[in-house]
Design a protein around this motif. Structure first.
Motif, PDB file in Angstrom:
ATOM      1  N   PRO A  13       0.524  -1.418  -0.301  1.00  0.00           N
ATOM      2  CA  PRO A  13      -0.394  -0.035  -0.265  1.00  0.00           C
ATOM      3  C   PRO A  13       1.055   1.307  -0.442  1.00  0.00           C
ATOM      4  O   PRO A  13       0.083   2.379  -0.687  1.00  0.00           O
ATOM      5  CB  PRO A  13      -0.753  -0.290   1.027  1.00  0.00           C
ATOM      6  CG  PRO A  13      -0.241  -1.554   1.602  1.00  0.00           C
ATOM      7  CD  PRO A  13       0.577  -2.064   1.074  1.00  0.00           C
ATOM      8  N   GLU A  14       2.304   1.418  -0.035  1.00  0.00           N
ATOM      9  CA  GLU A  14       3.014   2.563   0.805  1.00  0.00           C
ATOM     10  C   GLU A  14       3.837   2.840  -0.952  1.00  0.00           C
ATOM     11  O   GLU A  14       3.452   3.966  -1.083  1.00  0.00           O
ATOM     12  CB  GLU A  14       4.589   1.943   1.519  1.00  0.00           C
ATOM     13  CG  GLU A  14       3.613   1.535   3.034  1.00  0.00           C
ATOM     14  CD  GLU A  14       3.746   0.443   2.730  1.00  0.00           C
ATOM     15  OE1 GLU A  14       3.509  -0.477   2.494  1.00  0.00           O
ATOM     16  OE2 GLU A  14       3.440  -0.385   4.093  1.00  0.00           O
ATOM     17  N   ASN A  19      -6.067  -3.524   2.841  1.00  0.00           N
ATOM     18  CA  ASN A  19      -4.755  -3.003   3.463  1.00  0.00           C
ATOM     19  C   ASN A  19      -4.430  -1.659   2.494  1.00  0.00           C
ATOM     20  O   ASN A  19      -3.849  -0.928   2.891  1.00  0.00           O
ATOM     21  CB  ASN A  19      -3.663  -4.102   2.931  1.00  0.00           C
ATOM     22  CG  ASN A  19      -3.011  -3.528   3.878  1.00  0.00           C
ATOM     23  OD1 ASN A  19      -2.675  -3.425   5.086  1.00  0.00           O
ATOM     24  ND2 ASN A  19      -1.430  -3.932   3.010  1.00  0.00           N
ATOM     25  N   ARG A  76      -5.516   3.622   3.087  1.00  0.00           N
ATOM     26  CA  ARG A  76      -4.327   4.825   3.136  1.00  0.00           C
ATOM     27  C   ARG A  76      -4.816   5.443   2.069  1.00  0.00           C
ATOM     28  O   ARG A  76      -4.370   6.664   2.256  1.00  0.00           O
ATOM     29  CB  ARG A  76      -2.827   4.020   2.288  1.00  0.00           C
ATOM     30  CG  ARG A  76      -2.490   4.484   2.884  1.00  0.00           C
ATOM     31  CD  ARG A  76      -0.776   3.403   3.193  1.00  0.00           C
ATOM     32  NE  ARG A  76       0.234   4.865   2.559  1.00  0.00           N
ATOM     33  CZ  ARG A  76       1.277   4.156   3.879  1.00  0.00           C
ATOM     34  NH1 ARG A  76       0.657   3.671   4.529  1.00  0.00           N
ATOM     35  NH2 ARG A  76       2.566   4.792   3.894  1.00  0.00           N
ATOM     36  N   LEU A  99       9.714   2.732   2.098  1.00  0.00           N
ATOM     37  CA  LEU A  99       9.321   2.786   3.354  1.00  0.00           C
ATOM     38  C   LEU A  99       9.508   1.033   3.516  1.00  0.00           C
ATOM     39  O   LEU A  99       8.730   0.298   5.049  1.00  0.00           O
ATOM     40  CB  LEU A  99       7.655   3.078   4.042  1.00  0.00           C
ATOM     41  CG  LEU A  99       7.812   4.438   3.368  1.00  0.00           C
ATOM     42  CD1 LEU A  99       6.348   5.522   3.254  1.00  0.00           C
ATOM     43  CD2 LEU A  99       8.743   5.460   4.499  1.00  0.00           C
ATOM     44  N   SER A 100       9.086  -0.032   2.926  1.00  0.00           N
ATOM     45  CA  SER A 100       8.575  -1.365   2.355  1.00  0.00           C
ATOM     46  C   SER A 100       9.069  -2.383   1.965  1.00  0.00           C
ATOM     47  O   SER A 100       8.916  -1.791   1.028  1.00  0.00           O
ATOM     48  CB  SER A 100       7.252  -1.816   3.532  1.00  0.00           C
ATOM     49  OG  SER A 100       6.211  -1.223   2.004  1.00  0.00           O
ATOM     50  N   SER A 101       9.583  -3.318   2.189  1.00  0.00           N
ATOM     51  CA  SER A 101       9.307  -4.270   0.881  1.00  0.00           C
ATOM     52  C   SER A 101       8.064  -5.875   1.391  1.00  0.00           C
ATOM     53  O   SER A 101       8.832  -5.963   2.727  1.00  0.00           O
ATOM     54  CB  SER A 101      10.255  -5.284   1.140  1.00  0.00           C
ATOM     55  OG  SER A 101      11.144  -5.212   2.436  1.00  0.00           O
ATOM     56  N   ALA A 157      -1.442   5.501   9.356  1.00  0.00           N
ATOM     57  CA  ALA A 157      -0.231   5.120   8.062  1.00  0.00           C
ATOM     58  C   ALA A 157      -0.200   6.173   7.516  1.00  0.00           C
ATOM     59  O   ALA A 157       0.728   7.047   6.610  1.00  0.00           O
ATOM     60  CB  ALA A 157       0.003   3.913   8.070  1.00  0.00           C
ATOM     61  N   GLY A 185       3.082   9.346   7.011  1.00  0.00           N
ATOM     62  CA  GLY A 185       4.005   8.403   5.797  1.00  0.00           C
ATOM     63  C   GLY A 185       4.791   7.570   6.350  1.00  0.00           C
ATOM     64  O   GLY A 185       5.395   7.655   5.582  1.00  0.00           O
ATOM     65  N   ARG A 186       4.189   6.812   6.723  1.00  0.00           N
ATOM     66  CA  ARG A 186       4.976   5.572   7.928  1.00  0.00           C
ATOM     67  C   ARG A 186       4.473   4.173   7.055  1.00  0.00           C
ATOM     68  O   ARG A 186       3.319   3.737   6.445  1.00  0.00           O
ATOM     69  CB  ARG A 186       4.740   5.744   9.092  1.00  0.00           C
ATOM     70  CG  ARG A 186       5.389   6.965   9.930  1.00  0.00           C
ATOM     71  CD  ARG A 186       4.454   6.315  11.223  1.00  0.00           C
ATOM     72  NE  ARG A 186       5.558   8.117  12.144  1.00  0.00           N
ATOM     73  CZ  ARG A 186       5.257   7.659  13.468  1.00  0.00           C
ATOM     74  NH1 ARG A 186       5.737   6.737  14.142  1.00  0.00           N
ATOM     75  NH2 ARG A 186       6.733   9.263  14.260  1.00  0.00           N
ATOM     76  N   PRO A 187       5.213   3.645   7.185  1.00  0.00           N
ATOM     77  CA  PRO A 187       5.494   2.352   6.405  1.00  0.00           C
ATOM     78  C   PRO A 187       3.419   1.251   7.487  1.00  0.00           C
ATOM     79  O   PRO A 187       3.794   1.384   8.590  1.00  0.00           O
ATOM     80  CB  PRO A 187       5.748   1.046   5.987  1.00  0.00           C
ATOM     81  CG  PRO A 187       7.105   1.969   7.564  1.00  0.00           C
ATOM     82  CD  PRO A 187       6.159   3.487   7.444  1.00  0.00           C
ATOM     83  N   GLN A 188       2.435   0.362   6.874  1.00  0.00           N
ATOM     84  CA  GLN A 188       2.321  -0.743   7.679  1.00  0.00           C
ATOM     85  C   GLN A 188       1.688  -1.932   7.318  1.00  0.00           C
ATOM     86  O   GLN A 188       2.259  -2.041   6.683  1.00  0.00           O
ATOM     87  CB  GLN A 188       0.577   0.132   7.444  1.00  0.00           C
ATOM     88  CG  GLN A 188       0.224   0.284   5.814  1.00  0.00           C
ATOM     89  CD  GLN A 188      -1.742   0.666   5.099  1.00  0.00           C
ATOM     90  OE1 GLN A 188      -1.357   1.935   5.202  1.00  0.00           O
ATOM     91  NE2 GLN A 188      -1.766  -0.037   4.904  1.00  0.00           N
ATOM     92  N   LEU A 225       9.549  -3.326   7.077  1.00  0.00           N
ATOM     93  CA  LEU A 225       8.880  -2.363   6.897  1.00  0.00           C
ATOM     94  C   LEU A 225       9.965  -1.064   8.217  1.00  0.00           C
ATOM     95  O   LEU A 225      10.536  -1.626   9.055  1.00  0.00           O
ATOM     96  CB  LEU A 225       7.470  -1.621   7.971  1.00  0.00           C
ATOM     97  CG  LEU A 225       6.282  -2.941   7.590  1.00  0.00           C
ATOM     98  CD1 LEU A 225       5.077  -2.028   9.074  1.00  0.00           C
ATOM     99  CD2 LEU A 225       5.856  -2.687   6.402  1.00  0.00           C
ATOM    100  N   ALA A 226      10.188   0.346   7.753  1.00  0.00           N
ATOM    101  CA  ALA A 226      11.349   1.044   8.240  1.00  0.00           C
ATOM    102  C   ALA A 226      10.779   1.240   9.022  1.00  0.00           C
ATOM    103  O   ALA A 226      10.076   2.049   9.704  1.00  0.00           O
ATOM    104  CB  ALA A 226      12.008   1.684   6.974  1.00  0.00           C
TER     105      ALA A 226
END
Lengths: 309, 249
Positions: free
Chosen positions: A69-70, A96, A100, A174-176, B132, B136-139, B168-169
């Motif tokens: 989703p990021e 999910n 967002r 932000l994510s992987s 999130a 601006g944060r990862p979820q 997630l960072a």
């Protein structure tokens, strides 16, 4: 009104859940399907065939491969300047992504709709389906998730939508995606099966569950489900769970074996066309919703039933 | 690392909701209210991370009426360190809750915010994802496993097809699913101790957030009821019914 529908797929094929979402969106106006993924030419071609879809937007980028989703939200928010509504199926992936997007658009999302009552009016279940709320939005744009069992599936073929590539937004960093353990099964998928056989805590353990429920499911060509109690006890994996917090199903025939019928379970299956319950406790709440009940010890009744089919 | 855990006071899990006769909602007068079960799991997970040394302080937050203090005290008795109540008697939709939480996150700068994946009253399943987005944060939603690993958190998620894991960072937002853990009961000494823990009361205006609802509830009705059917005499009768239904023939 123009509606952007997020298409659910596994980068190889369109998922059935998308078809119900297309039907729900079609009640509001013109439907465009967004196919965002990695190497999705085949999915886009399939999406263009879906009846009732006016246009297919394709965003092909490695960053969209796992539907993070990021990465998807900025893409969708950018596209939404041309649309009045954004809709996803109420699957785990849809749930999910949609909120967002809604927050970035400053829109109050309408979750899990059951029907479209007007351009901005919808029904949705609250309290695990023990009440149905009719809600009207005052937002300029709409963000909606639609419950799959509440809308007929659009025809997968017969359409001829134009396919258009859109600019991608890349990786948000932000994510992987690390990996997945997805159940592999020859059986039908729970959420689209015509027949489901579900087992409860009474099945004792994983071996007994498999030995009792699977042969019956095989005979009926059924998907296999379970109550939360059976999942918590480790008889079957989590993706078997039918109920308020698991999967919502509405097959033609639902066979509940050794399931007492807690309200959280009923919330997930009470829209099934015909419900059959096998339970040795004649006062079990499951019998209050079952069309046909058999009060019997499942360890003798189920093998006998399987043998006679 | 600090952890913020938002909790909601809802109709108790074991109480059957009754729709009010005038169709305006569900009757909440004189019924048992409790902490949303998914939020209890979030509180428990935060406490376990603190016990493992991955967290230093747990701040629980609730948005709701004065009685939500009880819910916060429950979380404090379980092991949270302090509490913030954003007090209001108005209906607060998930988007507005997310905006209030964003303001709290900016002030508290937690490494992790742990929320329940949905509240069992409105079943929206939105607040975590919205928070999130706004921060601006990862979820990592619908978590069945949470592992803090340096500047990252690995979250195993319950998805329709099984399980999937994302990395997630930090700072990040995580929402809990049922099988993440089994929440502990608060012991009597801890319940007593919780009474002296700090509970701060604020208002939505303190954070400059407009909580006006965007959705109007036109009516709330009972779902269509199923009626009990017939009891069959034996397995042969059931075989007959299945054949009539066109399955297993």
């Amino acid at each position: 009104m123009s509606i952007l529908v997020w298409a659910e797929h596994d980068n190889a094929a369109l998922k059935d859940a998308t078809l119900g979402a297309v039907t729900a969106a079609g009640k509001l106006g013109e439907v465009h399907l967004l196919v965002a993924g990695s190497g999705v030419d085949g999915v886009a071609a399939q999406a263009a065939q879906v009846a009732g879809v006016a246009k297919v937007l394709v965003a092909d980028d490695a960053a969209y491969g796992a539907a993070l989703p990021e990465n998807l939200a900025p893409l969708i928010v950018g596209l939404m300047s041309s649309y009045d509504a954004f809709l996803t199926p109420a699957t785990t992936t849809g749930k999910n992504i949609a909120p967002r997007v809604a927050a970035l658009l400053d829109v109050a999302q309408i979750s899990d709709i059951l029907s479209v009552e007007g351009p901005k009016t919808f029904t949705r279940p609250i309290y695990a389906g023990n009440a149905i709320a009719t809600v009207e939005s005052s937002d300029a744009k709409l963000v909606i998730t639609a419950r799959g069992t509440a809308f007929a599936k659009a025809e997968a073929t017969g359409g001829s939508a134009a396919v258009e590539a859109v600019a991608t937004t890349g990786d948000a960093g932000l994510s992987s995606f690390v990996g997945a353990e997805l159940a592999k099964s020859e059986r039908p998928e729970l959420t689209s099966a015509k027949v489901i056989v579900s087992g409860g805590r009474a099945l004792k353990d994983a071996e007994t569950f498999a030995a009792t429920i699977l042969p019956l499911a095989d005979k009926l060509g059924a998907a296999v489900g379970a109550s939360r109690a059976a999942v918590d006890a480790g008889y079957v994996p989590n993706d078997y769970q039918v109920g308020q917090t698991g999967k919502i199903v509405a097959p033609e025939v639902y066979v509940a074996v050794g399931i007492s019928g807690a309200i959280q379970h009923l919330a997930g299956m009470k829209d099934s066309k015909t419900i059959i319950a096998i339970n040795k406790d004649e006062d079990a709440p499951i019998f209050q919703v079952a069309d046909f009940g058999l009060v019997a010890d499942l360890f003798s009744a189920v093998p006998e039933l399987t043998g006679k089919l | 690392m600090k952890i913020v855990v938002p909790v909601k006071r809802v109709l108790d899990y074991n109480v059957k909701p009754r729709v009010k006769a005038d169709g305006t909602g569900v009757d909440l007068a004189n019924v048992k209210m409790s902490m949303n079960p998914f939020d209890e799991i979030a509180v428990e997970e935060a406490i376990r991370l603190k016990e493992k040394g991955a967290a230093s302080e747990i701040v629980v937050v609730s948005v709701g009426p004065q009685k939500a203090q009880e819910t916060l005290r429950t979380a404090l008795a379980m092991g949270a360190d302090r509490a913030i109540l954003v007090q209001t008697d108005d209906v607060v939709e998930p988007l507005a809750v997310a905006k209030l939480l964003k303001a709290i996150v900016e002030a508290e700068t937690p490494g992790l915010v742990l929320l329940g994946k949905q509240a069992i009253d409105d079943d929206s399943n939105q607040t975590g994802q919205m928070l999130a987005a706004l921060t601006g944060r990862p979820q990592g939603t619908f978590a069945s496993k949470v592992e803090v690993d340096g500047d990252f958190v690995n979250v195993t998620r319950e998805v329709d097809g099984g399980l999937e894991t994302v990395r997630l960072a930090l700072p990040a937002i995580v929402t809990t699913d049922l099988r993440l853990n089994e929440p502990r009961y608060a012991s009597l000494p801890n319940i007593m101790k919780a009474k002296s823990k700090k509970l701060e009361t604020k208002s939505p205006a303190d954070y400059g957030v407009d909580i006006t609802p965007r959705l109007t509830v036109l009516k709330v009705t009972e779902p269509a009821q199923r009626s009990a059917g017939v009891k069959l005499a034996d397995v042969d009768a059931l075989v007959g019914k299945l054949k009539e239904l066109g399955v297993g023939a």
